[in-house]
Design a protein around this motif. Structure first.
Motif, PDB file in Angstrom:
ATOM      1  N   GLY B 101       1.062  -1.175   0.195  1.00 13.17           N
ATOM      2  CA  GLY B 101       0.427   0.121   0.483  1.00 13.17           C
ATOM      3  C   GLY B 101       1.595   1.391   0.364  1.00 13.17           C
ATOM      4  O   GLY B 101       0.092   2.006  -0.841  1.00 13.17           O
ATOM      5  N   MET B 102       1.960   1.067   0.493  1.00  8.72           N
ATOM      6  CA  MET B 102       2.219   2.194   0.922  1.00  8.72           C
ATOM      7  C   MET B 102       3.388   2.837  -0.307  1.00  8.72           C
ATOM      8  O   MET B 102       4.819   3.732  -0.411  1.00  8.72           O
ATOM      9  CB  MET B 102       3.858   1.751   2.495  1.00  8.72           C
ATOM     10  CG  MET B 102       2.558   2.133   2.990  1.00  8.72           C
ATOM     11  SD  MET B 102       3.383   2.448   5.135  1.00  8.72           S
ATOM     12  CE  MET B 102       4.464   1.697   5.365  1.00  8.72           C
ATOM     13  N   ARG B 103       3.628   1.476  -1.255  1.00 12.12           N
ATOM     14  CA  ARG B 103       4.496   1.137  -2.698  1.00 12.12           C
ATOM     15  C   ARG B 103       6.235   1.328  -2.807  1.00 12.12           C
ATOM     16  O   ARG B 103       6.823   1.961  -3.090  1.00 12.12           O
ATOM     17  CB  ARG B 103       4.082   2.166  -3.404  1.00 12.12           C
ATOM     18  CG  ARG B 103       2.496   2.639  -3.828  1.00 12.12           C
ATOM     19  CD  ARG B 103       1.713   1.353  -4.185  1.00 12.12           C
ATOM     20  NE  ARG B 103       2.537   1.010  -5.639  1.00 12.12           N
ATOM     21  CZ  ARG B 103       1.677   1.278  -6.447  1.00 12.12           C
ATOM     22  NH1 ARG B 103       0.571   2.762  -6.923  1.00 12.12           N
ATOM     23  NH2 ARG B 103       2.448   1.465  -7.787  1.00 12.12           N
ATOM     24  N   PRO B 161       9.903   2.823 -11.682  1.00 11.11           N
ATOM     25  CA  PRO B 161       9.061   3.951 -10.651  1.00 11.11           C
ATOM     26  C   PRO B 161       7.278   3.463 -10.792  1.00 11.11           C
ATOM     27  O   PRO B 161       6.422   3.593 -10.936  1.00 11.11           O
ATOM     28  CB  PRO B 161       9.185   5.070 -11.240  1.00 11.11           C
ATOM     29  CG  PRO B 161      10.308   4.302 -12.195  1.00 11.11           C
ATOM     30  CD  PRO B 161      10.608   3.434 -11.953  1.00 11.11           C
ATOM     31  N   ALA B 164       6.395   0.231  -8.515  1.00  8.50           N
ATOM     32  CA  ALA B 164       7.283   0.566  -7.161  1.00  8.50           C
ATOM     33  C   ALA B 164       6.193  -0.613  -5.749  1.00  8.50           C
ATOM     34  O   ALA B 164       5.385  -0.535  -5.551  1.00  8.50           O
ATOM     35  CB  ALA B 164       6.492   1.991  -6.446  1.00  8.50           C
ATOM     36  N   ILE B 201      11.341   6.810  -4.938  1.00  2.24           N
ATOM     37  CA  ILE B 201      10.391   8.749  -5.459  1.00  2.24           C
ATOM     38  C   ILE B 201      10.183   9.158  -4.239  1.00  2.24           C
ATOM     39  O   ILE B 201      10.844  10.506  -4.413  1.00  2.24           O
ATOM     40  CB  ILE B 201       9.229   7.741  -6.013  1.00  2.24           C
ATOM     41  CG1 ILE B 201       9.455   6.279  -6.919  1.00  2.24           C
ATOM     42  CG2 ILE B 201       8.358   8.753  -6.609  1.00  2.24           C
ATOM     43  CD1 ILE B 201       7.522   5.905  -7.600  1.00  2.24           C
ATOM     44  N   HIS B 202       9.874   8.723  -3.561  1.00  2.00           N
ATOM     45  CA  HIS B 202       9.822   9.581  -2.032  1.00  2.00           C
ATOM     46  C   HIS B 202      10.730   8.157  -1.577  1.00  2.00           C
ATOM     47  O   HIS B 202      10.865   7.036  -0.855  1.00  2.00           O
ATOM     48  CB  HIS B 202       8.509   9.356  -1.656  1.00  2.00           C
ATOM     49  CG  HIS B 202       7.523   9.709  -2.295  1.00  2.00           C
ATOM     50  ND1 HIS B 202       7.375  11.075  -2.681  1.00  2.00           N
ATOM     51  CD2 HIS B 202       6.509   9.199  -2.850  1.00  2.00           C
ATOM     52  CE1 HIS B 202       6.158  11.484  -3.423  1.00  2.00           C
ATOM     53  NE2 HIS B 202       5.947  10.011  -3.788  1.00  2.00           N
ATOM     54  N   TRP B 212       4.125   8.250   5.010  1.00  2.14           N
ATOM     55  CA  TRP B 212       3.518   6.604   3.654  1.00  2.14           C
ATOM     56  C   TRP B 212       2.153   6.603   4.625  1.00  2.14           C
ATOM     57  O   TRP B 212       2.429   5.906   5.787  1.00  2.14           O
ATOM     58  CB  TRP B 212       5.023   5.687   4.696  1.00  2.14           C
ATOM     59  CG  TRP B 212       5.633   5.840   3.378  1.00  2.14           C
ATOM     60  CD1 TRP B 212       5.499   5.296   2.020  1.00  2.14           C
ATOM     61  CD2 TRP B 212       6.705   6.845   2.968  1.00  2.14           C
ATOM     62  NE1 TRP B 212       6.554   5.928   1.207  1.00  2.14           N
ATOM     63  CE2 TRP B 212       7.749   6.541   2.675  1.00  2.14           C
ATOM     64  CE3 TRP B 212       7.195   8.194   3.906  1.00  2.14           C
ATOM     65  CZ2 TRP B 212       8.504   7.355   0.964  1.00  2.14           C
ATOM     66  CZ3 TRP B 212       8.328   8.871   3.525  1.00  2.14           C
ATOM     67  CH2 TRP B 212       9.745   8.515   2.649  1.00  2.14           C
ATOM     68  N   GLY B 213       1.823   6.674   3.967  1.00  6.28           N
ATOM     69  CA  GLY B 213      -0.294   5.720   4.306  1.00  6.28           C
ATOM     70  C   GLY B 213      -0.485   6.261   5.306  1.00  6.28           C
ATOM     71  O   GLY B 213      -1.290   4.846   5.830  1.00  6.28           O
ATOM     72  N   PHE B 224      -6.335   4.346  -4.111  1.00  3.44           N
ATOM     73  CA  PHE B 224      -5.732   3.725  -3.405  1.00  3.44           C
ATOM     74  C   PHE B 224      -4.604   2.047  -3.504  1.00  3.44           C
ATOM     75  O   PHE B 224      -4.149   2.178  -4.327  1.00  3.44           O
ATOM     76  CB  PHE B 224      -4.866   4.118  -2.035  1.00  3.44           C
ATOM     77  CG  PHE B 224      -4.529   6.120  -1.426  1.00  3.44           C
ATOM     78  CD1 PHE B 224      -3.052   5.471  -2.125  1.00  3.44           C
ATOM     79  CD2 PHE B 224      -5.382   6.469  -0.809  1.00  3.44           C
ATOM     80  CE1 PHE B 224      -2.747   6.545  -1.772  1.00  3.44           C
ATOM     81  CE2 PHE B 224      -5.129   7.599  -0.515  1.00  3.44           C
ATOM     82  CZ  PHE B 224      -3.392   7.585  -1.111  1.00  3.44           C
TER      83      PHE B 224
END
Ligand code: SF4
Ligand code: SF4
Lengths: 85, 400
Positions: B101-103, B161, B164, B201-202, B212-213, B224
């Protein structure tokens, strides 16, 4: 507004989210009873009670109505009023 | 095709995986030992101690923590890795859902092993299936060589990316992790060229704080979740490209999302995942010699589910026999469920028959596969497609 990958958000964005809408009970301070001790400010988990020009005031935009301030107030100066929405 | 992979060694499967991980230069490795995964993380520990691999090697107190360290390390911008199996993968489940979920891209070796109770340390795919819906990409391998190659590709897939997401490379415990095989290694410079340093990416940065998330309510949660599915669906093309890019470098092509083996003109198509595909290929060759039109689809990438490629490969088949090394209690095997769902309502579809085989390490020989084909032929002749899957080599006489 686009959502960010993974829900990543930058700091300070919680100001944009008025969590006061979650509340079902509203704390009301009776200033005739209030001694100005500041205990409610200490215990508020949302950090929404502050000394504003010498008076403890609640920012209802973010108060979630948990009732901790009313529970901890030694002189029972805070009453929780049911807010039906 | 490149002329690489000249370094040829006889390696235990676990050692081959450890060498692949080393070549990927992970910044963080978190580990908690559990059979039959232990040799992988032990080999990595030796490499770190001997100074061959510069990596933060974190020994944790449970698999939950092992996965949490990966999530944290990945968010901090590190390439990160762990391996686990069976109960360990189950204990990671909550963190894997959150990480997808937080990729957060990271790589796990999912050494496949049965799940308790009763305790079994023998291979099947039930453990990985517990993560089926989590958003982790799952790739299954047939051999130690494929495990070596796939782990290197896995980091590139995870970190793309457009994708992810975490990736789990699934390999059968003992059969692959503990047997010795000839493995060709690729030069470090080639791996470095294929897999440049991780560019998140982040990432966590004290000068630019982020979360995150955090919470998403009914207004955004669905989006999401859809975004994860979309990344997987769109990612299929990228995964194939990455596999073929690595095939060009290594000189070894293990296939795309699936490997279709002698499926052209096949009337009966077997579907299998993992090490059993090797046995199945032998069985197919033998049956072909005897004049039977049999083929095999080896599913390499199970999530995202490569139904487009499978449907194409079975379009002329009469019947598809799915060999399942896991079972959804009260229903049937996971692959059969996936496949039937995608076939339903289309014209001219083959019959799909579910064959539960190999749970808890129940041995699958070529003989088992001949029996599967016989069983399928019988079902076709009688015209009665069974609702219930066949449990191959079940011993009804010992049931309570
Ligand atoms: S705890 Fe009660 S008395 Fe103290 S400042 Fe708050 S309301 Fe006033
Ligand atoms: S009710 Fe809870 S959130 Fe609201 S002011 Fe009191 S302590 Fe803070």
């Amino acid at each position: 507004m686009k959502i960010a990958l993974g829900g990543v958000v930058r700091g300070g964005t919680s100001l944009a989210y008025e969590t006061g809408t979650w509340r079902d009970r509203k704390p009301i301070i009776d200033y005739d009873l209030c001694k100005g001790c500041g205990v409610c400010e200490e215990v508020c988990p949302d950090n929404v009670i502050h000394d504003v020009n010498g008076v403890y005031a609640i920012d209802y935009g973010y108060c979630k109505g948990c009732g901790l301030c009313a529970y901890e107030c030694h002189v029972n100066a805070i009453e929780m009023i049911f807010e039906a929405k | 095709m490149g002329d690489n992979g000249k370094t040829e060694r006889v390696l235990e499967g676990s050692e081959a995986v450890a060498l692949a991980i080393k070549a990927c230069r992970p910044g963080v490795i978190s580990t908690y030992p559990i059979s039959p995964q232990t040799h992988i993380v032990e080999a990595l520990a030796r490499m770190v101690v001997n100074g061959e691999l510069e990596s933060e090697y974190v020994r944790v107190e449970s698999e939950f923590s092992a996965a949490s360290v990966l999530a944290g390390a990945s968010a901090a911008g590190s390439r990160s890795y762990t391996a686990s199996t069976s109960q360990g993968l189950l204990l990671m489940t909550e963190v894997i859902y959150a990480s997808a979920g937080m990729r957060l891209p990271f790589v796990i070796t999912g050494v496949n092993r049965a799940v308790s109770a009763p305790i079994s340390i023998q291979p099947d795919h039930q453990d990985a299936m517990s993560l089926r819906d989590s958003g982790i990409i799952q790739i299954y391998v047939e051999s130690s060589q494929e495990a070596y190659d796939t782990h290197i590709a896995a980091f590139k897939i995870a970190e793309d990316p457009r994708i992810a997401l975490p990736v789990m490379v699934c390999m059968d415990g003992w059969i692959l992790t503990h047997s010795y095989e000839r493995v060709r290694l690729v030069e470090q410079e080639e791996v470095d060229r294929f897999l440049p340093p991780f560019k998140p990416i982040h990432f966590l940065d004290v000068n630019d704080p982020k979360s995150w998330g955090p919470i998403a309510d009914e207004d955004l949660y669905m989006e999401f979740r859809y975004a994860i599915h979309d990344a997987m669906q769109m990612g299929k093309k990228r995964i194939k490209e990455i596999f073929s890019e690595w095939a060009d470098i290594s000189g070894r092509d293990h296939g795309g999302l699936i490997e279709a083996y002698r499926t052209k003109d096949a009337e009966i198509v077997l579907i299998a995942m993992g090490s059993v595909a090797g046995t199945a290929k032998d069985a197919v060759d033998h049956l072909r010699t005897g004049g039977k039109k049999v083929g095999l689809i080896k599913i390499r990438c199970y999530r995202p589910f490569p139904y487009e490629d499978i449907l194409k490969a079975i379009q002329d088949a009469k019947v598809v026999a799915v060999m399942e090394a896991s079972f959804s209690m009260g229903s049937e095997g996971a692959i059969g469920l996936d496949l039937k769902a995608k076939l339903y309502g289309r014209s001219k579809t083959p019959v799909v028959i579910d064959m539960i085989a190999g749970l808890g390490g129940r041995v699958i020989t070529r003989g088992t596969i001949y029996k599967i084909v016989e069983q399928v032929e019988k079902a076709c002749e009688s015209g009665a497609v069974p609702f219930e899957p066949y449990w191959m080599d079940l011993k009804p006489e010992v049931l309570p």
